[in-house]
Each structure stands twice: as structure tokens, then as C-alpha cells.
Design a protein around this motif. Sequence first.
Motif, PDB file in Angstrom:
ATOM      1  N   TRP A  44       0.695  -1.301   0.020  1.00  0.00           N
ATOM      2  CA  TRP A  44      -0.068  -0.068   0.113  1.00  0.00           C
ATOM      3  C   TRP A  44       0.742   1.242   0.020  1.00  0.00           C
ATOM      4  O   TRP A  44       0.803   2.068  -0.809  1.00  0.00           O
ATOM      5  CB  TRP A  44      -0.818   0.034   1.247  1.00  0.00           C
ATOM      6  CG  TRP A  44      -2.000   1.139   1.426  1.00  0.00           C
ATOM      7  CD1 TRP A  44      -2.281   1.912   0.318  1.00  0.00           C
ATOM      8  CD2 TRP A  44      -2.466   1.357   2.606  1.00  0.00           C
ATOM      9  NE1 TRP A  44      -3.098   2.862   0.786  1.00  0.00           N
ATOM     10  CE2 TRP A  44      -3.306   2.681   2.378  1.00  0.00           C
ATOM     11  CE3 TRP A  44      -2.523   1.006   3.854  1.00  0.00           C
ATOM     12  CZ2 TRP A  44      -4.244   3.113   3.298  1.00  0.00           C
ATOM     13  CZ3 TRP A  44      -3.335   1.490   4.764  1.00  0.00           C
ATOM     14  CH2 TRP A  44      -4.042   2.789   4.405  1.00  0.00           C
ATOM     15  N   ALA A  45       2.149   1.206   0.988  1.00  0.00           N
ATOM     16  CA  ALA A  45       2.780   2.561   1.014  1.00  0.00           C
ATOM     17  C   ALA A  45       3.630   2.534  -0.368  1.00  0.00           C
ATOM     18  O   ALA A  45       3.716   3.647  -0.829  1.00  0.00           O
ATOM     19  CB  ALA A  45       3.700   2.123   2.067  1.00  0.00           C
ATOM     20  N   ASN A  46       4.015   1.454  -1.179  1.00  0.00           N
ATOM     21  CA  ASN A  46       4.765   1.507  -2.111  1.00  0.00           C
ATOM     22  C   ASN A  46       4.031   1.828  -3.376  1.00  0.00           C
ATOM     23  O   ASN A  46       4.401   2.582  -4.607  1.00  0.00           O
ATOM     24  CB  ASN A  46       5.249   0.104  -2.479  1.00  0.00           C
ATOM     25  CG  ASN A  46       6.559   0.039  -1.363  1.00  0.00           C
ATOM     26  OD1 ASN A  46       6.974   0.911  -0.684  1.00  0.00           O
ATOM     27  ND2 ASN A  46       6.910  -1.105  -1.409  1.00  0.00           N
ATOM     28  N   PHE A  47       2.640   1.469  -3.512  1.00  0.00           N
ATOM     29  CA  PHE A  47       2.042   1.381  -4.777  1.00  0.00           C
ATOM     30  C   PHE A  47       0.619   2.147  -4.800  1.00  0.00           C
ATOM     31  O   PHE A  47       0.224   2.302  -5.871  1.00  0.00           O
ATOM     32  CB  PHE A  47       1.533  -0.061  -5.505  1.00  0.00           C
ATOM     33  CG  PHE A  47       3.031  -1.053  -5.234  1.00  0.00           C
ATOM     34  CD1 PHE A  47       3.974  -0.715  -6.266  1.00  0.00           C
ATOM     35  CD2 PHE A  47       3.004  -2.256  -4.796  1.00  0.00           C
ATOM     36  CE1 PHE A  47       5.107  -1.535  -6.446  1.00  0.00           C
ATOM     37  CE2 PHE A  47       4.210  -2.913  -4.934  1.00  0.00           C
ATOM     38  CZ  PHE A  47       5.134  -2.677  -5.703  1.00  0.00           C
ATOM     39  N   GLY A  48       0.269   2.448  -3.693  1.00  0.00           N
ATOM     40  CA  GLY A  48      -1.124   3.127  -3.656  1.00  0.00           C
ATOM     41  C   GLY A  48      -2.231   1.989  -3.891  1.00  0.00           C
ATOM     42  O   GLY A  48      -2.148   0.879  -4.061  1.00  0.00           O
ATOM     43  N   VAL A  49      -3.016   2.772  -4.855  1.00  0.00           N
ATOM     44  CA  VAL A  49      -4.174   1.808  -5.460  1.00  0.00           C
ATOM     45  C   VAL A  49      -3.664   0.692  -6.380  1.00  0.00           C
ATOM     46  O   VAL A  49      -4.144  -0.425  -6.786  1.00  0.00           O
ATOM     47  CB  VAL A  49      -5.219   2.675  -6.144  1.00  0.00           C
ATOM     48  CG1 VAL A  49      -4.715   3.312  -7.275  1.00  0.00           C
ATOM     49  CG2 VAL A  49      -6.452   2.049  -6.287  1.00  0.00           C
ATOM     50  N   GLU A  50      -2.369   1.143  -6.915  1.00  0.00           N
ATOM     51  CA  GLU A  50      -2.088   0.129  -7.831  1.00  0.00           C
ATOM     52  C   GLU A  50      -1.217  -0.966  -7.179  1.00  0.00           C
ATOM     53  O   GLU A  50      -1.103  -1.988  -7.907  1.00  0.00           O
ATOM     54  CB  GLU A  50      -0.782   0.881  -8.714  1.00  0.00           C
ATOM     55  CG  GLU A  50      -1.060   1.892  -9.360  1.00  0.00           C
ATOM     56  CD  GLU A  50      -2.083   1.499 -10.691  1.00  0.00           C
ATOM     57  OE1 GLU A  50      -2.134   0.367 -11.102  1.00  0.00           O
ATOM     58  OE2 GLU A  50      -2.938   2.383 -10.959  1.00  0.00           O
ATOM     59  N   GLY A  70       3.300  -5.395  -7.688  1.00  0.00           N
ATOM     60  CA  GLY A  70       4.081  -6.111  -6.864  1.00  0.00           C
ATOM     61  C   GLY A  70       3.746  -7.674  -6.816  1.00  0.00           C
ATOM     62  O   GLY A  70       3.390  -8.367  -7.770  1.00  0.00           O
ATOM     63  N   ASN A  71       4.650  -8.391  -5.834  1.00  0.00           N
ATOM     64  CA  ASN A  71       4.704  -9.666  -5.879  1.00  0.00           C
ATOM     65  C   ASN A  71       3.413 -10.662  -5.568  1.00  0.00           C
ATOM     66  O   ASN A  71       3.083 -11.892  -6.206  1.00  0.00           O
ATOM     67  CB  ASN A  71       5.581 -10.304  -4.760  1.00  0.00           C
ATOM     68  CG  ASN A  71       7.099  -9.823  -5.235  1.00  0.00           C
ATOM     69  OD1 ASN A  71       7.504  -9.648  -6.423  1.00  0.00           O
ATOM     70  ND2 ASN A  71       7.924  -9.705  -4.321  1.00  0.00           N
ATOM     71  N   ASN A  72       2.419  -9.696  -4.961  1.00  0.00           N
ATOM     72  CA  ASN A  72       1.099 -10.424  -4.634  1.00  0.00           C
ATOM     73  C   ASN A  72      -0.132  -9.439  -5.064  1.00  0.00           C
ATOM     74  O   ASN A  72      -0.599  -8.693  -3.885  1.00  0.00           O
ATOM     75  CB  ASN A  72       1.084 -10.736  -2.942  1.00  0.00           C
ATOM     76  CG  ASN A  72       2.083 -11.691  -2.856  1.00  0.00           C
ATOM     77  OD1 ASN A  72       1.677 -12.925  -3.250  1.00  0.00           O
ATOM     78  ND2 ASN A  72       3.110 -11.572  -2.208  1.00  0.00           N
ATOM     79  N   PRO A  73      -0.187  -9.043  -6.457  1.00  0.00           N
ATOM     80  CA  PRO A  73      -1.424  -8.064  -6.293  1.00  0.00           C
ATOM     81  C   PRO A  73      -2.638  -8.444  -5.922  1.00  0.00           C
ATOM     82  O   PRO A  73      -3.034  -9.497  -5.842  1.00  0.00           O
ATOM     83  CB  PRO A  73      -1.636  -8.388  -8.197  1.00  0.00           C
ATOM     84  CG  PRO A  73      -0.297  -8.720  -8.525  1.00  0.00           C
ATOM     85  CD  PRO A  73       0.150  -9.709  -7.463  1.00  0.00           C
ATOM     86  N   TRP A  74      -3.168  -7.690  -5.176  1.00  0.00           N
ATOM     87  CA  TRP A  74      -4.726  -7.653  -4.499  1.00  0.00           C
ATOM     88  C   TRP A  74      -5.702  -7.938  -5.322  1.00  0.00           C
ATOM     89  O   TRP A  74      -6.537  -8.797  -4.878  1.00  0.00           O
ATOM     90  CB  TRP A  74      -5.031  -6.479  -3.911  1.00  0.00           C
ATOM     91  CG  TRP A  74      -3.811  -5.756  -2.890  1.00  0.00           C
ATOM     92  CD1 TRP A  74      -2.842  -6.514  -2.548  1.00  0.00           C
ATOM     93  CD2 TRP A  74      -3.610  -4.555  -2.637  1.00  0.00           C
ATOM     94  NE1 TRP A  74      -1.960  -5.742  -1.796  1.00  0.00           N
ATOM     95  CE2 TRP A  74      -2.321  -4.399  -1.768  1.00  0.00           C
ATOM     96  CE3 TRP A  74      -4.332  -3.373  -2.936  1.00  0.00           C
ATOM     97  CZ2 TRP A  74      -2.116  -2.963  -1.177  1.00  0.00           C
ATOM     98  CZ3 TRP A  74      -3.867  -2.197  -2.438  1.00  0.00           C
ATOM     99  CH2 TRP A  74      -2.739  -1.910  -1.820  1.00  0.00           C
ATOM    100  N   ILE A  75      -5.721  -7.882  -6.563  1.00  0.00           N
ATOM    101  CA  ILE A  75      -6.837  -8.194  -7.326  1.00  0.00           C
ATOM    102  C   ILE A  75      -7.178  -9.722  -7.386  1.00  0.00           C
ATOM    103  O   ILE A  75      -8.257 -10.063  -7.587  1.00  0.00           O
ATOM    104  CB  ILE A  75      -6.630  -7.699  -8.856  1.00  0.00           C
ATOM    105  CG1 ILE A  75      -7.862  -7.878  -9.827  1.00  0.00           C
ATOM    106  CG2 ILE A  75      -5.401  -8.386  -9.622  1.00  0.00           C
ATOM    107  CD1 ILE A  75      -8.903  -6.864  -9.478  1.00  0.00           C
TER     108      ILE A  75
END
Length: 424
Positions: A62-68, A73-78
Motif C-alpha cells: 500500500w505504501a509503495n504502490f497506493g491503489v496500484e 508487486g509480488n502479490n497483486p490484490w486483485i
Amino acid sequence: MQHKFLLEYAQVLDSKDTLHHFREQFYAPELKGKRAIYFLGNSLGLQPKTARDEVMIILQDWANFGVEGFFLGNNPWINYQNKITPLLCDIIGATEEELVTMNHLTVNLHLLMLSFYQPTATRYKIICEAKAFPSDQYAFQSQVKLHGFDAADAIIEVHPKEGTELITTEDIIAAIEENKDSVALVLFSGINYYTGQVFDMQTITKAAHKAGAYAGFDLAHAAGNIKLQLHDWQVDFACWCNYKYLNSGPGAIAGAFIHKRNISDKNLLRLEGWWGNDANNRFKMQNTFTATATAESWAMSTPPIILLATHKSALEVFAAAGFHNLLQKSNALSEYLFFVLNHINQPVEKFKIITPANPDERGCQVSFSVHKNAKIVFDQLLPNGIFADWREPNVIRVAPVPLYNSFEEIFIFAQLLQQILNAA
């Protein structure tokens, strides 16, 4: 097995337990500088030590990418739920397409009842157990009122026979048969929270379907506790919380099951939201809902990733231990608990065990009603390092769970309880 009421015997049982080391993967409360005996997994499971790391990964992304973070990242939230669903299949007895992790228990119960409780003027009744958990009772009452019915008429409660705390399968089937022309929904707990009784979900489901009704279950005290086979049992729907035996944290995100035959039923109504929309269309922001072809079509909102992270960490411990192994140990712990309780309940009976002794009719929770000074007895447990649970008017519930409880803890609890009862 011929058990013994000896500390050394309990310690030998622990030495032979291949799952004993898993208790070190959980934080436990301490009292007076010593690890407490925590028999409250039926209320809130202990915290897996990996949960903090899982949450920190989410916070860092969250800190590194915000909504992205949904896509980078290694574990995309989508796709985060895709890591969770396979871990639940064996625990719930379902296929991946039949499971969705979303909301909280009573919210899911309401959402599923909106789909599966569609009363008519002649078929409108709900059959449930007497003394279901209050939140379930509130849900039943509000649902029938929303449809314009009188709860006193529309809700049929199946009671235990006089002089007992347990509800027989025969009485449940009889109630369904008696109301076969007017019942719309049969909705029971998988395990009654008060007595610890397991209901025969397969038989209840079969009887409900024979009567032309849907069958659903609240698995709050069953998920992660007993063997479930919801798909094979043809259960229409179920929901559960994940903060008890599944150790996913206070107020954890909950789960739901919808049988695949119902997922494909185009006539089945549901409330719809954008996360239930087909993933291929979700971000096109169209005003036409296209249901995903899984239970996730009941999901409405963006999933709370931090809650999913703690849930994932807990389920990974289950996977490492093996659910079949945990069920075997759970039965062994409960069997020993029954033995030590019966041992200290002689020669004069001081309490009555109300949980069925038959392993097929219980999980790991054992409930017993204390005959004399029950609250005084209970109030002495915590100061002596025992976390247990109280239910009015005189019932103490204890739940030794296989991931972090031991045979030695059961013996120590029984020995202390014996001393308290003798002094009461």
C-alpha cells in the motif's frame, strides 16, 4: 483406549502427538508469566505468528504502490482471494467455484436468505432449532417481517425433548414433514453453540428437499472444527465466521457456500454489486451486471485485503498440519476431556455434560452444566490460568482445539476444576 487420570500419562500422549509443535506457531495469553490454558477457540481463535508478516506485506505494498497495489508487486490484490479459496475446499467440503470469502457472518446470512427465502402466500415458513444463536434468530425474525409475515407463525422452532438439552434428528425430520406444504426454508446451525451438538446436515438437507424447501446452515461453530461435505450433501447454501476455529482474527472476514447447481440457476434472485460482476467486465464500468460463474457473484464490495491477509495466514497453518490430521487429534483431545470430566464427577455428580459423547455428534467443544454455585466455580478458572466460557444459567464451555491445545492442558484443567468443585 484405557485412559488414566495422571499428569505423566497426559504428557506421554503429547509426546506421541505429531501435531504438538503447531502450538508454538500461535501466540497465547500469559498469566503470571506463564502461558495460559486457552480453551476459547470456539469464541476467538489464537493469533498465528505469521499473521503479522502477512499484514505487513499488504501495508508495505500500500505504501509503495497506493491503489496500484491491486495490480503491482509480488502479490497483486486483485487476485488475492485466489490464494484463499483452494485452502478452504477440504475444510468446507466444497469445490472452489462454490466458495466466496466476503463480509461478516450475519451479513452473509441475510444476503443468502434474500436469495433462498422467497416465500409465497402458502409456502413461507422457516424451520430452525430452538435456542439458535441470537443473531440467527434476529435474522430469521427480520426476514419474515420484511416479507410481511408474522414471526410467531412463520418461524417453526424444533425443541429438545423435555428433560434433555439435545434435539433429535427424528424430531427435526418430523417437523419438516408436518410442515411440508408450508415450509420454504430449513436453516439450522451445523453445531449448536450452546450444547456443542452436531446436527445431521445431510439428513436434514434431504428431508428439506423432499418437502420442496431449501436447506441452509450457519457453520460458525462447525467450520474448521468438524468434517464437512457440503457439496456431496447437496446443501443449498451455508455461511460461517472465520474468527473461531479458523483463527483469522477478531471480526475476521467471513465465508459463504452456494451449491453449484444454485449458482447456475438463472431464476435465483440475489443482491448484486460490482465485485460480483464478471472479472472480464468489472473495470469496464458498465451498468449491466454479468454474474461471475461462481459463488463470487454474491460478493458485492471490494474485498478488505488486510482481513484477507490474516485469514490466509491462518488457513496456511491448517494446510501445513493437514485437516484430516487435525480432525483425528481433535477427536482424541475430546475423548480424553470426556474421560477426565467423568473421572472427577464421581462418586457424587457435581455437573452434567450436555454435549453428546458420540464423536459423530460433537466437535471439540464440551459443555457442562454445574449443579451448585456454577458462576462461582467458573469465576475461579481465569485467575488460575484457564480461559473458558460461561453461558447462562449454569453452563461452562471448553473447547480444546488441535492446533494449539494439549492433553496436559486438559489434565491440568480437570485437576483444577475438581479442586474448585470440592470446595464449592
